[in-house]
Design a protein around this motif. Structure first.
Motif, PDB file in Angstrom:
ATOM      1  N   ASN A  96       0.803  -1.220   0.000  1.00 45.40           N
ATOM      2  CA  ASN A  96       0.000   0.000   0.000  1.00 45.40           C
ATOM      3  C   ASN A  96       0.834   1.267   0.000  1.00 45.40           C
ATOM      4  O   ASN A  96       0.333   2.330  -0.312  1.00 45.40           O
ATOM      5  CB  ASN A  96      -0.935   0.000   1.211  1.00 45.40           C
ATOM      6  CG  ASN A  96      -1.966  -1.100   1.117  1.00 45.40           C
ATOM      7  OD1 ASN A  96      -2.332  -1.525   0.027  1.00 45.40           O
ATOM      8  ND2 ASN A  96      -2.427  -1.574   2.252  1.00 45.40           N
ATOM      9  N   THR A  97       2.106   1.167   0.354  1.00 43.24           N
ATOM     10  CA  THR A  97       2.950   2.354   0.420  1.00 43.24           C
ATOM     11  C   THR A  97       3.539   2.717  -0.940  1.00 43.24           C
ATOM     12  O   THR A  97       4.245   3.705  -1.043  1.00 43.24           O
ATOM     13  CB  THR A  97       4.099   2.140   1.414  1.00 43.24           C
ATOM     14  OG1 THR A  97       4.847   1.004   1.007  1.00 43.24           O
ATOM     15  CG2 THR A  97       3.593   1.953   2.825  1.00 43.24           C
ATOM     16  N   PHE A  98       3.269   1.933  -1.984  1.00 39.08           N
ATOM     17  CA  PHE A  98       3.902   2.168  -3.273  1.00 39.08           C
ATOM     18  C   PHE A  98       2.939   2.714  -4.317  1.00 39.08           C
ATOM     19  O   PHE A  98       1.790   2.296  -4.394  1.00 39.08           O
ATOM     20  CB  PHE A  98       4.537   0.877  -3.804  1.00 39.08           C
ATOM     21  CG  PHE A  98       5.632   0.366  -2.926  1.00 39.08           C
ATOM     22  CD1 PHE A  98       6.817   1.072  -2.803  1.00 39.08           C
ATOM     23  CD2 PHE A  98       5.481  -0.797  -2.203  1.00 39.08           C
ATOM     24  CE1 PHE A  98       7.834   0.616  -1.991  1.00 39.08           C
ATOM     25  CE2 PHE A  98       6.489  -1.264  -1.378  1.00 39.08           C
ATOM     26  CZ  PHE A  98       7.672  -0.553  -1.273  1.00 39.08           C
ATOM     27  N   THR A  99       3.454   3.621  -5.121  1.00 41.41           N
ATOM     28  CA  THR A  99       2.690   4.196  -6.215  1.00 41.41           C
ATOM     29  C   THR A  99       2.845   3.311  -7.438  1.00 41.41           C
ATOM     30  O   THR A  99       3.858   3.374  -8.142  1.00 41.41           O
ATOM     31  CB  THR A  99       3.180   5.631  -6.509  1.00 41.41           C
ATOM     32  OG1 THR A  99       3.036   6.404  -5.317  1.00 41.41           O
ATOM     33  CG2 THR A  99       2.387   6.256  -7.627  1.00 41.41           C
ATOM     34  N   THR A 100       1.867   2.450  -7.654  1.00 39.42           N
ATOM     35  CA  THR A 100       1.839   1.556  -8.808  1.00 39.42           C
ATOM     36  C   THR A 100       0.424   1.560  -9.365  1.00 39.42           C
ATOM     37  O   THR A 100      -0.518   1.991  -8.698  1.00 39.42           O
ATOM     38  CB  THR A 100       2.205   0.107  -8.429  1.00 39.42           C
ATOM     39  OG1 THR A 100       1.268  -0.375  -7.467  1.00 39.42           O
ATOM     40  CG2 THR A 100       3.612   0.014  -7.861  1.00 39.42           C
ATOM     41  N   THR A 101       0.275   1.101 -10.573  1.00 41.43           N
ATOM     42  CA  THR A 101      -1.049   0.877 -11.139  1.00 41.43           C
ATOM     43  C   THR A 101      -1.359  -0.595 -10.926  1.00 41.43           C
ATOM     44  O   THR A 101      -0.697  -1.457 -11.497  1.00 41.43           O
ATOM     45  CB  THR A 101      -1.070   1.214 -12.648  1.00 41.43           C
ATOM     46  OG1 THR A 101      -0.684   2.584 -12.814  1.00 41.43           O
ATOM     47  CG2 THR A 101      -2.446   0.994 -13.234  1.00 41.43           C
ATOM     48  N   CYS A 102      -2.328  -0.873 -10.059  1.00 40.92           N
ATOM     49  CA  CYS A 102      -2.692  -2.254  -9.737  1.00 40.92           C
ATOM     50  C   CYS A 102      -3.967  -2.633 -10.478  1.00 40.92           C
ATOM     51  O   CYS A 102      -4.943  -1.882 -10.462  1.00 40.92           O
ATOM     52  CB  CYS A 102      -2.915  -2.415  -8.241  1.00 40.92           C
ATOM     53  SG  CYS A 102      -1.449  -2.097  -7.270  1.00 40.92           S
ATOM     54  N   VAL A 103      -3.937  -3.784 -11.118  1.00 36.85           N
ATOM     55  CA  VAL A 103      -5.081  -4.247 -11.896  1.00 36.85           C
ATOM     56  C   VAL A 103      -5.394  -5.709 -11.575  1.00 36.85           C
ATOM     57  O   VAL A 103      -4.519  -6.455 -11.136  1.00 36.85           O
ATOM     58  CB  VAL A 103      -4.839  -4.097 -13.415  1.00 36.85           C
ATOM     59  CG1 VAL A 103      -4.688  -2.635 -13.805  1.00 36.85           C
ATOM     60  CG2 VAL A 103      -3.629  -4.885 -13.865  1.00 36.85           C
TER      61      VAL A 103
END
Length: 146
Positions: free
Chosen positions: A95-102
């Protein structure tokens, strides 16, 4: 998951240069620009940073035995400032990371890749934020200094 990845590579073959580290199925070889066999982690890291890809997909099948590998890719790519699209099974625990989760659905992966390719400035900004997050939370040197 491999069939979805193959469909995505085919769908974006004319919009992206595909780089595969490790095994490349023979059927995909004509669509892949570069294949680098993972022989040595140091070589892998040097090659990855030299290429500086615009985007890194990190699909994950949700199997517990591959959790560590998927998370390792998140850290490796993030440390290099490479924006990530990852399966929700990878992103949920980070949750601490800026990613695009799909979700592991073709349409979600397609839409996410398309969005990153059509807005490279935002994608690059995400990569820089992710790099900062990885340096802050994951690298041993940073942990030892605090």
């Amino acid at each position: 998951m491999q069939q979805k990845i193959a469909r995505l590579i085919n769908a974006f073959a004319d919009q992206a240069e595909w780089i595969i580290f490790g095994h490349c199925p023979p059927a995909l070889r004509p669509l892949i620009n570069t294949v680098i066999r993972e022989t040595d982690r140091e070589i892998y890291h040097k090659e990855l940073m030299k290429m500086h890809p615009d985007l890194a997909p990190v699909p994950h099948d949700g199997h517990p035995l591959t959790d560590a590998e998927a998370y390792l890719h998140l850290i490796e790519y993030g440390a290099g400032g490479i924006p990530l699209i990852c399966s929700k099974s990878v992103g949920t625990g980070s949750n601490t990371f800026t990613t695009t989760c799909v979700a592991n659905e073709y349409a979600e992966w397609h839409n996410a890749i398309n969005a990153h390719l059509h807005d490279p400035e935002s994608s690059e900004k995400m990569g820089k934020i992710l790099q900062s997050e990885v340096h802050q939370h994951c690298l041993l040197d940073e942990v030892l200094q605090s």
